[in-house]
Design a protein around this motif. Structure first.
Motif, PDB file in Angstrom:
ATOM      1  N   TYR A 341       0.842  -1.202   0.000  1.00  0.00           N
ATOM      2  CA  TYR A 341       0.000   0.000   0.000  1.00  0.00           C
ATOM      3  C   TYR A 341       0.876   1.250   0.000  1.00  0.00           C
ATOM      4  O   TYR A 341       0.627   2.213  -0.746  1.00  0.00           O
ATOM      5  N   ALA A 342       1.933   1.236   0.810  1.00  0.00           N
ATOM      6  CA  ALA A 342       2.854   2.373   0.832  1.00  0.00           C
ATOM      7  C   ALA A 342       3.525   2.555  -0.521  1.00  0.00           C
ATOM      8  O   ALA A 342       3.608   3.676  -1.057  1.00  0.00           O
ATOM      9  N   ALA A 343       3.996   1.443  -1.112  1.00  0.00           N
ATOM     10  CA  ALA A 343       4.666   1.540  -2.418  1.00  0.00           C
ATOM     11  C   ALA A 343       3.718   2.052  -3.482  1.00  0.00           C
ATOM     12  O   ALA A 343       4.114   2.815  -4.383  1.00  0.00           O
ATOM     13  N   GLY A 344       2.451   1.659  -3.393  1.00  0.00           N
ATOM     14  CA  GLY A 344       1.459   2.142  -4.345  1.00  0.00           C
ATOM     15  C   GLY A 344       1.202   3.626  -4.232  1.00  0.00           C
ATOM     16  O   GLY A 344       0.650   4.251  -5.153  1.00  0.00           O
ATOM     17  N   ASN A 345       1.601   4.219  -3.093  1.00  0.00           N
ATOM     18  CA  ASN A 345       1.451   5.650  -2.891  1.00  0.00           C
ATOM     19  C   ASN A 345       2.767   6.405  -3.099  1.00  0.00           C
ATOM     20  O   ASN A 345       2.908   7.548  -2.653  1.00  0.00           O
ATOM     21  N   GLY A 346       3.720   5.751  -3.756  1.00  0.00           N
ATOM     22  CA  GLY A 346       4.929   6.442  -4.175  1.00  0.00           C
ATOM     23  C   GLY A 346       6.062   6.483  -3.179  1.00  0.00           C
ATOM     24  O   GLY A 346       7.048   7.192  -3.403  1.00  0.00           O
ATOM     25  N   VAL A 347       5.974   5.727  -2.077  1.00  0.00           N
ATOM     26  CA  VAL A 347       7.083   5.679  -1.130  1.00  0.00           C
ATOM     27  C   VAL A 347       7.556   4.231  -1.008  1.00  0.00           C
ATOM     28  O   VAL A 347       6.882   3.293  -1.443  1.00  0.00           O
ATOM     29  N   VAL A 348       8.722   4.062  -0.446  1.00  0.00           N
ATOM     30  CA  VAL A 348       9.281   2.720  -0.270  1.00  0.00           C
ATOM     31  C   VAL A 348       8.662   2.081   0.969  1.00  0.00           C
ATOM     32  O   VAL A 348       8.659   2.671   2.048  1.00  0.00           O
ATOM     33  N   GLY A 349       8.127   0.887   0.811  1.00  0.00           N
ATOM     34  CA  GLY A 349       7.655   0.114   1.948  1.00  0.00           C
ATOM     35  C   GLY A 349       8.718  -0.892   2.345  1.00  0.00           C
ATOM     36  O   GLY A 349       9.193  -1.665   1.503  1.00  0.00           O
ATOM     37  N   ALA A 350       9.127  -0.880   3.593  1.00  0.00           N
ATOM     38  CA  ALA A 350      10.176  -1.790   4.070  1.00  0.00           C
ATOM     39  C   ALA A 350       9.642  -2.591   5.249  1.00  0.00           C
ATOM     40  O   ALA A 350       9.114  -2.013   6.203  1.00  0.00           O
ATOM     41  N   VAL A 351       9.770  -3.900   5.180  1.00  0.00           N
ATOM     42  CA  VAL A 351       9.339  -4.782   6.274  1.00  0.00           C
ATOM     43  C   VAL A 351      10.578  -5.371   6.915  1.00  0.00           C
ATOM     44  O   VAL A 351      11.435  -5.942   6.238  1.00  0.00           O
ATOM     45  N   VAL A 352      10.651  -5.237   8.237  1.00  0.00           N
ATOM     46  CA  VAL A 352      11.823  -5.677   8.994  1.00  0.00           C
ATOM     47  C   VAL A 352      11.513  -6.988   9.711  1.00  0.00           C
ATOM     48  O   VAL A 352      10.454  -7.132  10.326  1.00  0.00           O
ATOM     49  N   ALA A 353      12.428  -7.932   9.642  1.00  0.00           N
ATOM     50  CA  ALA A 353      12.358  -9.143  10.467  1.00  0.00           C
ATOM     51  C   ALA A 353      13.268  -8.949  11.668  1.00  0.00           C
ATOM     52  O   ALA A 353      14.386  -8.441  11.541  1.00  0.00           O
ATOM     53  N   ASP A 368      18.182  -5.395  16.088  1.00  0.00           N
ATOM     54  CA  ASP A 368      17.828  -5.813  14.731  1.00  0.00           C
ATOM     55  C   ASP A 368      17.110  -4.692  13.984  1.00  0.00           C
ATOM     56  O   ASP A 368      17.390  -4.420  12.806  1.00  0.00           O
ATOM     57  N   VAL A 369      16.169  -4.040  14.668  1.00  0.00           N
ATOM     58  CA  VAL A 369      15.394  -2.980  14.029  1.00  0.00           C
ATOM     59  C   VAL A 369      16.288  -1.788  13.703  1.00  0.00           C
ATOM     60  O   VAL A 369      16.231  -1.223  12.601  1.00  0.00           O
ATOM     61  N   ALA A 370      17.127  -1.395  14.649  1.00  0.00           N
ATOM     62  CA  ALA A 370      18.010  -0.245  14.422  1.00  0.00           C
ATOM     63  C   ALA A 370      18.939  -0.499  13.238  1.00  0.00           C
ATOM     64  O   ALA A 370      19.149   0.389  12.392  1.00  0.00           O
ATOM     65  N   GLY A 371      19.494  -1.703  13.160  1.00  0.00           N
ATOM     66  CA  GLY A 371      20.371  -2.021  12.032  1.00  0.00           C
ATOM     67  C   GLY A 371      19.623  -2.021  10.722  1.00  0.00           C
ATOM     68  O   GLY A 371      20.134  -1.543   9.697  1.00  0.00           O
ATOM     69  N   ALA A 372      18.409  -2.541  10.745  1.00  0.00           N
ATOM     70  CA  ALA A 372      17.609  -2.592   9.523  1.00  0.00           C
ATOM     71  C   ALA A 372      17.251  -1.193   9.044  1.00  0.00           C
ATOM     72  O   ALA A 372      17.274  -0.904   7.839  1.00  0.00           O
TER      73      ALA A 372
END
Length: 515
Positions: A341-353, A368-372
């Protein structure tokens, strides 16, 4: 006539059961509080050498005495109740007398396993680490002696919520508390497996942590450690109080114990096998597929058109989630749906594990989150000066690091049905992962908070705690309500109300990113 054998928890003796035992007796039952060696009677008596096996023998002595008094071959119907630490000697004894025990009641306690010492159930993580250090030192010196001093009056919260305890009860609890022999915490519990055939009841004190609904949610997630809880011989009750119900609501506790003995209580539903579990159902919006790039613990979903570097929305899943959960959280429909949905609105969508597999994992999950986030910002297709972080569910405590002095590139922080303060029995109140405290240092960072109207009571209380703190410090918090939405409403409640909430939340995040 039902017989209740009542085993006290850390630092406490038979005195804590006084009012509950009286209520049980008034209802026609027999109640036998267990005097645990070194915790009952004169201070310091028999403390040297007292370990878990000592307390198992204490419980066995009461069981055998009750059976001998009864005089029948099979003995009376015995319900064995273990509070807190007391579930460890209770289970140890029940394992050796399984045919005599009708039911084991876990009273606001953990689920001890064979070979695991009670130290693992100490709620305060910092204290548990300190005790582990002392245990290692004692082992190196060839000794397991010593004791843990009881809490001072204002320290009981480190061991469990004191909700419901009046001043007089707290004074009495403190005055009668005894040091806990370290051997009782360090010696592993030994079980043959016989106790697994005994019916059980869990009594959850919701003022101290999870209630039945939250446990059901964890079962639905497929955690193998919880599969035994869906056995029809396992029942549950809730008490809306803190960790010491025998002091805060002894009559209510007695009523619950009587009902448990009768086989009553809530039974959990097994995870569905003929349809996906709630968290794996389709995302409520029809969003176009986007190519995904997976590098390490980051998945990027990119806008269709090339162009200058774009802002990014970094999505952080909740937990704890078992390490072997498949599909893993970054492949769940909710996270991938928001990212597309974010990418469809022109921004990068990033999912972190991240590796939030246990309550003790918040430190490494935060790393992990900070490094990602830094890897996302370093991507040449990302505008490193315009990033939003979006946290879900049990990932909520991870927001504290970003609220406490947010960096200038962080344009917005979003949180959807989040946990915004550690639950009392998590043992994390002294850690930095406490958003309701950290919000005072948020320095005007916009926060978009999506609140589920049908949230579990325990999580809803943390959200209210956060909002109260935010109001007091004047933090910039926008609340988007989903009045008829449950936790995980994006896959559980695909209604127009839920869809509008997702649209509103994304619009707000994009406004802060693009404005």
């Amino acid at each position: 006539m039902t017989v209740f054998i009542l085993v006290p928890g850390m630092f406490t003796g038979t005195h804590v059961w006084r009012d509950t035992a009286a209520s049980l007796a008034a209802a026609g039952a027999r109640a036998y509080p267990v005097a645990l060696t070194a915790l009952d009677g004169p201070r310091g008596a028999a403390a040297a050498g007292t370990d878990l096996e000592t307390h198992v023998e204490d419980v066995l002595a009461v069981i055998d005495a009750v059976v001998a008094e009864d005089g029948t071959p099979d003995g009376p119907g015995i319900v064995l109740v273990g509070h807190d630490y007391g579930i460890h000697p209770a289970l140890g004894a029940a394992d050796r007398r399984a045919r005599l025990i009708d039911r084991v009641v876990y009273l606001d306690s953990g689920m001890p396993q064979d070979g695991v010492p009670a130290l693992a159930a100490v709620p305060d993580q910092q204290l548990r680490a300190e005790l582990a250090g002392r245990a290692a030192a004692a082992a190196g010196a060839g000794s397991a002696t010593g004791e843990l001093p009881p809490p001072a009056r204002d320290e009981w919260r480190r061991w469990g919520s004191t909700e419901g305890l009046g001043d007089a009860a707290l004074d009495r609890l403190t005055a009668l508390a005894a040091p806990q022999p370290l051997g009782t915490l360090l010696q592993p519990l030994r079980l043959t497996g016989a106790v697994a055939e005994v019916p059980t009841t869990g009594v959850l004190c919701t003022g101290n942590g999870a209630g039945i609904e939250m446990v059901q949610m964890m079962v639905d997630m497929g955690d193998p450690a919880l599969r035994a809880l869906v056995d029809p011989r396992v029942t549950f009750f809730e008490l809306p109080t803190g960790h010491w119900p025998m002091l805060s609501c002894p009559g209510d506790l007695a009523d619950v114990l009587l009902r448990a003995a009768a086989g009553e209580g809530h039974r959990l539903e097994p995870a569905a096998t003929d349809e996906p579990p709630a968290h794996l159902r389709p995302f409520l919006l029809e969003v176009p597929e986007r190519p995904r790039e997976r590098t390490g613990n980051v998945d990027l979903y990119l806008p269709e058109a090339d162009g200058p570097p774009r802002p990014a929305v970094v999505l952080v899943h909740g937990g704890p989630v078992p390490a072997d959960a498949r599909p893993e959280p970054r492949d769940w429909p909710t996270l991938t749906g928001y990212a597309r949905y974010a990418a469809g609105n022109g921004v990068v969508g990033a999912v972190v594990a991240h590796r939030l597999h246990d309550l003790a994992d918040y430190e490494r999950a935060a790393a992990d989150v900070a490094g990602a986030v830094e890897r996302v910002r370093a991507d040449p297709r990302v505008d490193a000066s315009r990033v939003a972080l979006w946290f879900f569910s049990g990932g909520g405590p991870l927001t504290a690091d970003w609220l406490a002095g947010p960096p200038p590139w962080l344009r917005c922080l979003a949180a959807t049905y989040p946990v915004l303060a550690p639950l009392p029995n998590w043992g994390m109140s002294g850690t930095r992962f406490h958003p309701a405290r950290a919000v005072a240092d948020s320095e005007g960072l916009p926060v978009v908070l999506t609140r589920a109207g049908l949230e579990t009571a325990e999580i809803a209380a943390t959200v209210e705690q956060f909002l109260t703190a935010a109001k007091e410090c004047g933090a910039d918090v926008e609340v988007i309500d989903v009045p008829h939405g449950h936790h995980g409403f994006e896959t559980v409640d695909p209604t127009d109300e839920s869809r509008e909430a997702v649209h509103r939340a994304m619009r707000s995040v994009l406004k802060h990113l693009l404005g």
